[in-house]
Design a protein around this motif. Structure first.
Motif, short mmCIF file in Angstrom:
data_model
loop_
_atom_site.label_atom_id
_atom_site.label_comp_id
_atom_site.label_asym_id
_atom_site.label_seq_id
_atom_site.Cartn_x
_atom_site.Cartn_y
_atom_site.Cartn_z
N TYR A 166 30.42 -20.47 49.10
CA TYR A 166 29.54 -19.30 49.23
C TYR A 166 28.65 -19.09 48.00
N GLY A 167 28.76 -19.99 47.03
CA GLY A 167 27.93 -19.87 45.83
C GLY A 167 28.27 -18.66 44.97
N LEU A 168 29.55 -18.33 44.92
CA LEU A 168 29.99 -17.16 44.15
C LEU A 168 30.81 -17.60 42.95
N PRO A 169 30.64 -16.94 41.83
CA PRO A 169 31.37 -17.34 40.62
C PRO A 169 32.85 -16.91 40.69
N ARG A 170 33.67 -17.58 39.89
CA ARG A 170 35.07 -17.15 39.74
C ARG A 170 35.08 -15.90 38.86
N PRO A 171 35.71 -14.82 39.33
CA PRO A 171 35.65 -13.58 38.55
C PRO A 171 36.39 -13.71 37.21
N GLU A 172 35.89 -12.96 36.26
CA GLU A 172 36.52 -12.89 34.95
C GLU A 172 37.83 -12.10 35.07
N ASN A 173 38.80 -12.41 34.24
CA ASN A 173 40.05 -11.65 34.21
C ASN A 173 39.86 -10.40 33.33
N ARG A 174 40.14 -9.24 33.91
CA ARG A 174 39.86 -7.99 33.17
C ARG A 174 40.70 -7.84 31.90
N PHE A 175 41.92 -8.35 31.92
CA PHE A 175 42.75 -8.23 30.71
C PHE A 175 42.24 -9.16 29.61
N ALA A 176 41.88 -10.39 30.03
CA ALA A 176 41.35 -11.33 29.06
C ALA A 176 40.04 -10.81 28.49
N ALA A 177 39.22 -10.19 29.35
CA ALA A 177 37.94 -9.65 28.91
C ALA A 177 38.15 -8.54 27.88
N ARG A 178 39.16 -7.70 28.17
CA ARG A 178 39.45 -6.59 27.26
C ARG A 178 39.91 -7.15 25.90
N ARG A 179 40.75 -8.20 25.98
CA ARG A 179 41.22 -8.82 24.75
C ARG A 179 40.04 -9.40 23.97
N ALA A 180 39.14 -10.09 24.69
CA ALA A 180 37.99 -10.73 24.05
C ALA A 180 37.10 -9.67 23.39
N ALA A 181 37.07 -8.48 24.00
CA ALA A 181 36.25 -7.39 23.45
C ALA A 181 36.96 -6.67 22.32
#
Lengths: 456, 456
Positions: A430-445
């Motif tokens: 469907y041409g859709l990206p793999r979603p980011e993991n919200r916990f990993a994103a929070r950690r990265a931020a």
């Protein structure tokens, strides 16, 4: 709104031994195919050979429709998909499941399991389930009202999204020497407390190949559109005319943007019932034949259920009697509007209406030669009414085989449809990206993330 | 009570990459096998080649056990079984599912689907699910108390049994000419109204090849035994000594008879953890090696959960501290008694107890050569302690492969175990009849039976 032609998407909607009420009356039909895994394995392979994006099963936890006149009832599609996953390699696998009659922990886990088993090919068609027959299998007298069901659905999906992220992708340490299997800091409780649900988490299944299963939605009411705009990644819809299709498409893409999402990342797929013939005349003959084999008693009951009014005594050769107003409908509001509009617009008798609904229950029937059907598909696709189609063959397997053999190659020759899969997951198709993991994103931020394991 | 030697039954209990806590620390282990369908497909094929009656998955809707020290968590077994059903032909397929955290309509339907997909090889291990971690994933603070869970379980199973009978076997008419698909008089509402559930029915899946899935039970508390005696067709249990096994066996068979059921139609299978070696010394070495690789922090947490007391700070080299009384246990009462009895009887230090529990969490470890293990199996089987065994290999797949290759042939040579499957269903393997349909029976007896379809 001109549509930039690109690759269109095809989903095969598999329902018993065909979408048309009369399918079982053909000598070719497999009378017990509805409950036969081999029937569905064959269909999945046919669709995969034709490079469909996905196959799809509707569902409801009740015996819906009158089995005296037609094979109704169905295997649990969340148990059927794993049996199809292991005999296919690339095609996406979408099952319907109800947010009204399930618990989010169980369902998040089941779809995560299917995504693992299939190597990233699972999709969940999120429904709120209309109908008192389902309600009465779960201790209720009547189905909860429309708005309430959608509010529960929204929180249900929120919980699932959190659970699907509760394991970060890189949780594994696997140090055999030191005896450290996993990094407990990368597996998280979600501690959700909402109006409908309290769920601690974490899930007991790791994050899946797709991050989470593809989220599909199929209700086109006001509540349904808002829900789709906020959560869906693919939308199945029933539209009778190109103009209606364009209006729905434009409206939904606008709503998607209003939620701050990219409209291109939500695919809209109207349902089509292809009735094919070698000539237009042959196709028309097939359409009439299907209509003649309908049992009116069945259609009247279905119509009664669809629009929430008692019509089993209606005169078949007169127009549809008055049936009230959409705002009073507890069940499928958008289908009510579609059916009553169709009857009024074309001034149909009840019998004519039943014939129009016999194939796709409100989905558009495309009747003609493979060239003509491909033409209409291209028109809807290039004229801003569709990103692809939910193909609903009137007979199964023959209708899917015919579409795969005769219509798909035309679409491929016109450069509208893939000739090979390019990726391995349903999101890839469907041409859709793999979603980011919200916990990993929070950690990265640089934010704080609570871990599940040490707190146990 | 002398046992008439006949064919014993073997079930392969498949858990992640091995039942022993240390399994993952071996170089041979597949660190991500726990979530890999190919791992389980291989195990299912190994067990089928060895003519096991069935394979079996435990389950609980929570992340149980500390993943920092061991692969825990699991795929939903009701979604895993269909993926195994279509790559095997004869072996039975048993999944655990909770009556506390599901709805009977959904679960009855899912197991019926698996029975259809597998051609009659489905079994349901009915559990009530101890532990607050599961409760907190479903809106509760604490697990409902033991008695309450079993009362709900009994009604849950009653509802499922009615739903599984809601279609009589001969519902199909299939008259294409007249347009009559099914006999509506042979598909029934159940109209169940009980303390926990109100369910109208009928199910939306026909009666299954086995009539209904095999009912398995695994709790050995007072409530658990009564439940098993009333409903179970196979019972998994944990017994440490031959004498305990004999006492449990005799007690349960007596209870079964007291419910007016034939004791021979309920199969009792204690769990065994086979630790094999070419010589006894090699097997003992393997057992010690497994124990040495245990991480005490993991075992202490598991033990705390098992007996409902906080032991994570316990001194490893002293006896088990006092831990209260079984009647206060909300969770797994029988396991509490087993563990505290074992520690007391053998005067074990905490470290020794952890080592004894590391393989089978209370199930008996049989350590020795294949001959010795087969000998012990024969002893338990012929001395009235077992109708068969729930085989729990410490490492997977190697422990199952070794058992299949070295122990099964001995059992076959001694005439204790089949060399070929005789039937095609799980009930066939366990020597159990296909149950009669209650609606058909009522009709045959001249009674009134309410039909679902005409009332719709």
């Amino acid at each position: 709104m001109p549509h930039r032609p690109g690759k269109l998407h095809l989903n095969a909607f598999l329902m018993t031994i065909g979408h048309h009420e009369s399918a079982w009356r053909y000598p070719e039909s497999n009378l017990t195919g509805t409950w036969d895994v081999a029937h569905y394995q064959h269909l999945a392979r046919v669709a995969e050979r034709a490079k469909f994006d996905s196959i799809f099963f509707g569902d409801g936890p009740a015996l819906q429709g009158d089995i005296r006149y037609r094979p109704v009832g169905r295997l649990d599609p969340t148990a059927l998909l794993p049996a199809l996953a292991v005999v296919t390699e690339r095609i996406g696998l979408v099952a319907t499941a109800s947010t009204t009659y399930n618990e989010p922990y169980n369902l998040a886990r089941r779809f995560a399991t299917i995504d693992h088993i299939s190597g990233g090919r699972a999709g969940w068609n999120i429904v709120t389930t209309a109908g008192s027959d389902a309600a009465q299998n779960f201790g209720l007298d009547e189905v909860p009202e429309h708005r309430h069901r959608y509010e529960r659905a929204a929180e249900f999906v929120d919980v699932c999204l959190q659970l699907w992220d509760s394991w970060e992708d890189d949780f594994l340490i696997g140090d055999r020497e030191k005896g450290r299997f996993a990094d407990g800091d990368k597996i998280h409780r979600i501690d959700h407390e909402g109006r409908f649900f309290r769920v601690r988490g974490p899930l007991n299944v790791p994050r899946t190949p797709q991050g989470h299963p593809l989220l599909v939605q199929a209700g086109s009411s006001e509540d349904g559109r808002e829900f789709a705009a906020q959560y869906a990644e693919a939308v199945f819809t029933a539209q009778q005319t190109l103009a209606e299709g364009q209006a729905f498409y434009a409206d939904l893409k606008r709503r998607i943007a209003a939620f701050g999402r990219k409209p291109g990342l939500v695919k809209i797929l109207p349902g089509i019932v292809p009735v094919l013939g070698g000539t237009e005349e042959e196709a028309r003959r097939r359409e009439s034949e299907l209509a003649e084999l309908q049992v009116p008693a069945y259609g009247l009951k279905q119509l009664s259920g669809l629009i929430g009014a008692e019509l089993t005594e209606a005169d078949l050769d007169r127009p549809l009697p008055p049936v009230g107003d959409v705002t009073a409908v507890r069940g499928m509001q958008s289908r009510f509007a579609l059916v009553t509009d169709l009857a009024r617009r074309e001034n149909l008798t009840v019998r004519q209406l039943l014939s129009r609904l016999g194939g796709g229950r409100g989905h558009r029937t495309f009747t003609g030669t493979p060239e003509q059907v491909a033409e209409t598909i291209e028109e809807w696709f290039t004229q801003g009414a569709a990103d692809g189609f939910n193909v609903m063959p009137p007979l199964l397997p023959s209708g899917l085989e015919a579409f795969a053999e005769h219509v798909v190659p035309i679409l491929q020759r016109r450069g509208l449809f893939r000739t090979e899969y390019e990726g391995t997951t349903l999101r890839d198709h469907y041409g859709l990206p793999r979603p980011e993991n919200r916990f990993a994103a929070r950690r990265a931020a640089g934010g704080q993330v609570a871990a599940a394991a040490p707190a146990r």
